[in-house]
Scaffold this active site. Structure first.
Site, PDB file in Angstrom:
ATOM      1  N   LYS A 270      46.581  53.581  -5.271  1.00 29.51           N
ATOM      2  CA  LYS A 270      46.098  52.688  -4.215  1.00 29.51           C
ATOM      3  C   LYS A 270      45.734  53.517  -3.001  1.00 29.51           C
ATOM      4  O   LYS A 270      46.551  54.276  -2.472  1.00 29.51           O
ATOM      5  CB  LYS A 270      47.152  51.656  -3.815  1.00 29.51           C
ATOM      6  CG  LYS A 270      46.541  50.636  -2.850  1.00 29.51           C
ATOM      7  CD  LYS A 270      47.550  49.814  -2.085  1.00 29.51           C
ATOM      8  CE  LYS A 270      47.893  50.335  -0.713  1.00 29.51           C
ATOM      9  NZ  LYS A 270      46.781  50.421   0.244  1.00 29.51           N
TER      10      LYS A 270
ATOM     11  N   GLY B 223      53.595  58.284   3.000  1.00 28.35           N
ATOM     12  CA  GLY B 223      53.339  57.365   4.108  1.00 28.35           C
ATOM     13  C   GLY B 223      54.521  57.345   5.053  1.00 28.35           C
ATOM     14  O   GLY B 223      55.304  58.306   5.122  1.00 28.35           O
ATOM     15  N   SER B 224      54.695  56.227   5.738  1.00 31.32           N
ATOM     16  CA  SER B 224      55.737  56.155   6.768  1.00 31.32           C
ATOM     17  C   SER B 224      57.126  55.979   6.141  1.00 31.32           C
ATOM     18  O   SER B 224      57.254  55.484   5.016  1.00 31.32           O
ATOM     19  CB  SER B 224      55.451  54.976   7.699  1.00 31.32           C
ATOM     20  OG  SER B 224      55.482  53.777   6.942  1.00 31.32           O
ATOM     21  N   THR B 225      58.141  56.326   6.915  1.00 36.55           N
ATOM     22  CA  THR B 225      59.514  56.194   6.428  1.00 36.55           C
ATOM     23  C   THR B 225      59.869  54.716   6.211  1.00 36.55           C
ATOM     24  O   THR B 225      60.541  54.377   5.235  1.00 36.55           O
ATOM     25  CB  THR B 225      60.473  56.875   7.427  1.00 36.55           C
ATOM     26  OG1 THR B 225      60.143  58.269   7.446  1.00 36.55           O
ATOM     27  CG2 THR B 225      61.930  56.717   7.026  1.00 36.55           C
TER      28      THR B 225
ATOM     29  N   VAL C 259      57.929  52.195   5.249  1.00 37.05           N
ATOM     30  CA  VAL C 259      57.390  51.710   3.973  1.00 37.05           C
ATOM     31  C   VAL C 259      58.067  52.452   2.809  1.00 37.05           C
ATOM     32  O   VAL C 259      58.332  51.859   1.761  1.00 37.05           O
ATOM     33  CB  VAL C 259      55.849  51.852   3.930  1.00 37.05           C
ATOM     34  CG1 VAL C 259      55.313  51.456   2.561  1.00 37.05           C
ATOM     35  CG2 VAL C 259      55.217  50.988   5.013  1.00 37.05           C
ATOM     36  N   GLY C 260      58.387  53.713   3.000  1.00 35.78           N
ATOM     37  CA  GLY C 260      59.101  54.474   1.959  1.00 35.78           C
ATOM     38  C   GLY C 260      60.394  53.786   1.557  1.00 35.78           C
ATOM     39  O   GLY C 260      60.743  53.722   0.377  1.00 35.78           O
TER      40      GLY C 260
ATOM     41  N   GLU D 154      57.097  61.210   0.285  1.00 37.98           N
ATOM     42  CA  GLU D 154      56.687  62.159   1.335  1.00 37.98           C
ATOM     43  C   GLU D 154      56.504  61.319   2.587  1.00 37.98           C
ATOM     44  O   GLU D 154      55.532  60.570   2.686  1.00 37.98           O
ATOM     45  CB  GLU D 154      55.342  62.824   0.981  1.00 37.98           C
ATOM     46  CG  GLU D 154      55.294  63.556  -0.338  1.00 37.98           C
ATOM     47  CD  GLU D 154      55.795  64.980  -0.245  1.00 37.98           C
ATOM     48  OE1 GLU D 154      56.316  65.350   0.828  1.00 37.98           O
ATOM     49  OE2 GLU D 154      55.681  65.712  -1.233  1.00 37.98           O
TER      50      GLU D 154
ATOM     51  N   CYS E  87      51.829  64.500   9.335  1.00 34.96           N
ATOM     52  CA  CYS E  87      53.270  64.328   9.154  1.00 34.96           C
ATOM     53  C   CYS E  87      54.031  65.564   9.623  1.00 34.96           C
ATOM     54  O   CYS E  87      55.154  65.465  10.084  1.00 34.96           O
ATOM     55  CB  CYS E  87      53.568  64.053   7.690  1.00 34.96           C
ATOM     56  SG  CYS E  87      52.753  65.223   6.596  1.00 34.96           S
TER      57      CYS E  87
ATOM     58  N   GLU F  74      58.176  59.175  15.856  1.00 29.31           N
ATOM     59  CA  GLU F  74      56.904  59.778  15.438  1.00 29.31           C
ATOM     60  C   GLU F  74      55.761  59.029  16.125  1.00 29.31           C
ATOM     61  O   GLU F  74      55.538  57.852  15.852  1.00 29.31           O
ATOM     62  CB  GLU F  74      56.764  59.663  13.908  1.00 29.31           C
ATOM     63  CG  GLU F  74      55.542  60.377  13.370  1.00 29.31           C
ATOM     64  CD  GLU F  74      55.397  60.216  11.859  1.00 29.31           C
ATOM     65  OE1 GLU F  74      55.619  59.101  11.347  1.00 29.31           O
ATOM     66  OE2 GLU F  74      55.050  61.213  11.199  1.00 29.31           O
TER      67      GLU F  74
HETATM   68  P1  NAD Z   1      52.018  53.537   5.941  1.00 26.31           P
HETATM   69  O1  NAD Z   1      53.374  53.762   5.394  1.00 26.31           O
HETATM   70  O2  NAD Z   1      51.800  52.396   6.856  1.00 26.31           O
HETATM   71  O3  NAD Z   1      50.969  53.333   4.747  1.00 26.31           O
HETATM   72  C1  NAD Z   1      50.845  54.267   3.692  1.00 26.31           C
HETATM   73  C2  NAD Z   1      50.320  53.557   2.459  1.00 26.31           C
HETATM   74  O4  NAD Z   1      51.282  52.597   2.041  1.00 26.31           O
HETATM   75  C3  NAD Z   1      49.017  52.784   2.689  1.00 26.31           C
HETATM   76  O5  NAD Z   1      48.216  52.889   1.549  1.00 26.31           O
HETATM   77  C4  NAD Z   1      49.509  51.353   2.860  1.00 26.31           C
HETATM   78  O6  NAD Z   1      48.554  50.382   2.514  1.00 26.31           O
HETATM   79  C5  NAD Z   1      50.667  51.327   1.893  1.00 26.31           C
HETATM   80  N1  NAD Z   1      51.674  50.290   2.181  1.00 26.31           N
HETATM   81  C6  NAD Z   1      51.974  49.720   3.368  1.00 26.31           C
HETATM   82  N2  NAD Z   1      52.967  48.806   3.219  1.00 26.31           N
HETATM   83  C7  NAD Z   1      53.308  48.829   1.898  1.00 26.31           C
HETATM   84  C8  NAD Z   1      54.288  48.133   1.129  1.00 26.31           C
HETATM   85  N3  NAD Z   1      55.105  47.254   1.669  1.00 26.31           N
HETATM   86  N4  NAD Z   1      54.376  48.436  -0.192  1.00 26.31           N
HETATM   87  C9  NAD Z   1      53.567  49.348  -0.766  1.00 26.31           C
HETATM   88  N5  NAD Z   1      52.613  50.020  -0.080  1.00 26.31           N
HETATM   89  C10 NAD Z   1      52.489  49.777   1.240  1.00 26.31           C
HETATM   90  O7  NAD Z   1      51.587  54.921   6.613  1.00 26.31           O
HETATM   91  P2  NAD Z   1      50.238  55.295   7.356  1.00 26.31           P
HETATM   92  O8  NAD Z   1      50.249  54.733   8.734  1.00 26.31           O
HETATM   93  O9  NAD Z   1      49.081  54.989   6.477  1.00 26.31           O
HETATM   94  O10 NAD Z   1      50.368  56.903   7.398  1.00 26.31           O
HETATM   95  C11 NAD Z   1      51.066  57.566   8.374  1.00 26.31           C
HETATM   96  C12 NAD Z   1      52.461  57.925   7.925  1.00 26.31           C
HETATM   97  O11 NAD Z   1      52.404  58.717   6.735  1.00 26.31           O
HETATM   98  C13 NAD Z   1      53.186  58.774   8.937  1.00 26.31           C
HETATM   99  O12 NAD Z   1      54.515  58.342   9.061  1.00 26.31           O
HETATM  100  C14 NAD Z   1      53.121  60.172   8.344  1.00 26.31           C
HETATM  101  O13 NAD Z   1      54.116  61.043   8.812  1.00 26.31           O
HETATM  102  C15 NAD Z   1      53.215  59.885   6.888  1.00 26.31           C
HETATM  103  N6  NAD Z   1      52.699  60.990   6.073  1.00 26.31           N
HETATM  104  C16 NAD Z   1      53.585  61.803   5.407  1.00 26.31           C
HETATM  105  C17 NAD Z   1      53.129  62.910   4.682  1.00 26.31           C
HETATM  106  C18 NAD Z   1      54.089  63.864   3.991  1.00 26.31           C
HETATM  107  O14 NAD Z   1      53.629  64.698   3.220  1.00 26.31           O
HETATM  108  N7  NAD Z   1      55.388  63.787   4.242  1.00 26.31           N
HETATM  109  C19 NAD Z   1      51.762  63.170   4.612  1.00 26.31           C
HETATM  110  C20 NAD Z   1      50.888  62.322   5.296  1.00 26.31           C
HETATM  111  C21 NAD Z   1      51.367  61.235   6.017  1.00 26.31           C
END
Ligand code: NAD
Length: 486
Positions: free
Chosen positions: A173, A225-227, A229-230, A247, A282, A384
């Site tokens: 996705k 993505g974000s912590t 959502v992780g 990640e 990140c 962050e």
């Molecule tokens: P986000 O967590 O909002 O979204 C990331 C992805 O998750 C998107 O595709 C989004 O549509 C999807 N998503 C959102 N809610 C969801 C849910 N409930 N269930 C499943 N999927 C869902 O993050 P963002 O704003 O897109 O990206 C920025 C964040 O990503 C920052 O916190 C950044 O530090 C982190 N990031 C980490 C790394 C790493 O390698 N550690 C790399 C790049 C970005």
């Protein structure tokens, strides 16, 4: 208006409900494309296609998989400029300083992974002469991959190539703000991979990402993505004990010793803060701790260099840093800066809130911003921000600065700047971060063991070992050689 389709089972498709998501160019705030708004039914169709393809793909020889990945590498090379321009147009990252480099990494990721296709190895154990005990590394099945917008192509490539090389099939996705370059890469991949091996769907997190993370036929989820959502992904996976790699976010410290060369180190600190990616990384080193004895000179140089930064349209060759990705992110960064400026007006030493008129108001542009010695109670010192906003503090005692650096809930990256080998390495070993750089501020190298400690993530996917651990399951086979005619 350009409409770009998803790719399911090797074919371009719309969503079942026929709805679309607008894609905006953040450099000029205009909508220039649309992608399908996928929901649970689309997820089900994509997972079914991937599950069907797995039966054959998991039995395809490793060298044959490698050959296909090498062919994809060549195709990506031929399309490198188009891919880079797509990234810059959809997420605002500057073409010259960022997006071309991102595509170069993507090409090298595919080449590296294609080259290690013969390394899917287990081990053997000696028990006694009548036994054969060995392990096999087997693919999981359908990998559900979810990526963000900040380095969309690289983060997608880092999931697709390893997952496919090890015999899994994939449903990925994209991020709702940056799906186009990934869809183009998926189209190129599908010229060489059998139908259903790589499926790419587009949609919002809750409508499309969540059903993918919760799907009973997805035994492995790889999320960047974000912590926040992780955590939701991990909770969803816990219901069926699916494997998960995460990640996540960061608030990475940079520690500057008094013995540094100021020119070299301020350049490095700027790179590590990812100012030319508007701080939307990140691993951005967004907390600088500089030794009090050199703080004035260090800040003078840092500010002087950042004042020369060219902010502007991502596609302009003169641009050093483009725009933030969207209005939501722009408002978020503004809120952190406004709060700190109101509470501590004298702490602002560069930048601040963006202008409301003139060329920089035409996109979501934000100039490099620095605060000095904000109290720890200020949100931006520990949360962050994901924008070009740096908080600088001074230090005098090595043990105190280590404590401060480690006080974060995150543990992704850390940077140490010093010409004295032993103290720098001592500090590198004390810092609670999955990746510590000494006297360098650039990005990860392919093959590194990259990943987060604490709330920055779980698992390592970059290296050969990381790929095998993330995308294969270990099966122990124990054979009695002395029984039944063996
Ligand atoms: P986000 O967590 O909002 O979204 C990331 C992805 O998750 C998107 O595709 C989004 O549509 C999807 N998503 C959102 N809610 C969801 C849910 N409930 N269930 C499943 N999927 C869902 O993050 P963002 O704003 O897109 O990206 C920025 C964040 O990503 C920052 O916190 C950044 O530090 C982190 N990031 C980490 C790394 C790493 O390698 N550690 C790399 C790049 C970005």
């Amino acid at each position: 208006m350009q409409r770009v389709h998803m790719i399911i089972n090797g074919k371009p498709v719309e969503s079942v409900e026929g709805e679309w998501i607008d894609i905006e160019n953040p450099s000029n705030k205009t909508v220039f494309a649309q992608v399908p708004r996928a929901r649970v039914e689309d997820v089900n169709i994509a997972v079914k296609a991937a599950k069907n393809a797995f039966a054959t793909w998991s039995r395809t020889s490793a060298p044959d998989r490698g050959k296909m990945l090498f062919a994809i590498t060549d195709a990506l090379e031929k399309n490198r400029e188009e891919l880079a321009r797509l990234i810059s147009t959809e997420n605002g990252n500057a073409l010259r300083t960022q997006s071309r480099g991102e595509v170069n990494i993507v090409i090298e990721v595919f080449r590296y992974v294609a080259g290690i296709c013969r390394e899917i190895k287990g081990n053997t154990m000696y028990l006694n002469v009548d036994n054969l005990d060995y392990t096999r590394r087997e693919p999981y099945g359908v990998v559900g991959a979810i990526v963000p917008w900040n380095a969309p192509l690289m983060l997608a490539a880092l999931k697709i190539a390893p997952a496919v090389m090890t015999g899994n099939t994939v449903v990925l996705k994209t991020a709702e703000d940056a799906p186009l370059a990934v869809l183009e890469m998926a189209r190129l991949c599908n010229e060489f991979l059998p139908a259903g091996v790589l499926n790419v769907i587009t949609g919002y997190g809750l409508e499309c990402g969540a059903p993918l993370a919760e799907h009973p036929d997805v035994p492995k989820v790889s999320f960047t993505g974000s912590t926040a959502v992780g955590r939701a992904i991990l909770a969803a996976a816990s219901q069926r004990i699916a494997a998960v790699s995460l990640e996540l976010g960061g608030k990475s410290p940079q520690i500057v010793f008094p013995d540094v060369d100021l020119d070299f180190t301020t350049d490095g600190v700027i790179t590590a803060m990812r100012f030319s990616r508007q701080g939307q990384s990140c691993t951005a080193g967004s907390r600088v701790y500089v030794h009090e004895s050199i703080a004035d000179k260090f800040l003078e140089k840092l500010v002087g260099k950042l004042k020369k930064f060219q902010i502007g349209n991502a596609l302009d060759e003169k641009t050093d840093a483009g725009s933030l990705v969207n209005l939501k992110q722009f408002n978020r960064v503004c809120s952190y800066v406004k709060e700190a400026m109101e509470a501590h007006p004298n702490a602002l030493i560069l930048g601040g809130l963006p202008p409301q008129s003139g060329p920089l108001s035409e996109g979501y542009f934000f100039e490099p911003t620095i605060f000095l010695n904000l109290p720890d109670s200020t949100r931006m010192t520990h949360e962050e921000v994901f924008g070009p906003v740096l908080s600088v503090s001074t230090w005098s005692s090595e043990s105190d600065v280590i404590k401060q650096a480690n006080s974060s809930e995150y543990g992704l990256a850390a940077f140490v700047w010093s010409r004295a080998g032993a103290p720098a390495l001592r500090m590198a070993h004390e810092l609670q971060a999955g990746w510590v750089m000494v006297n360098q501020g650039g990005g990860q190298a392919i093959g590194h063991s990259y990943g987060g400690m604490k709330q920055s993530g779980a698992g390592r996917e970059f290296s050969l070992e990381g790929i095998l651990n993330s995308y294969t399951e270990v099966k122990q086979v124990s054979v009695s050689l002395g029984a039944h005619g063996f």
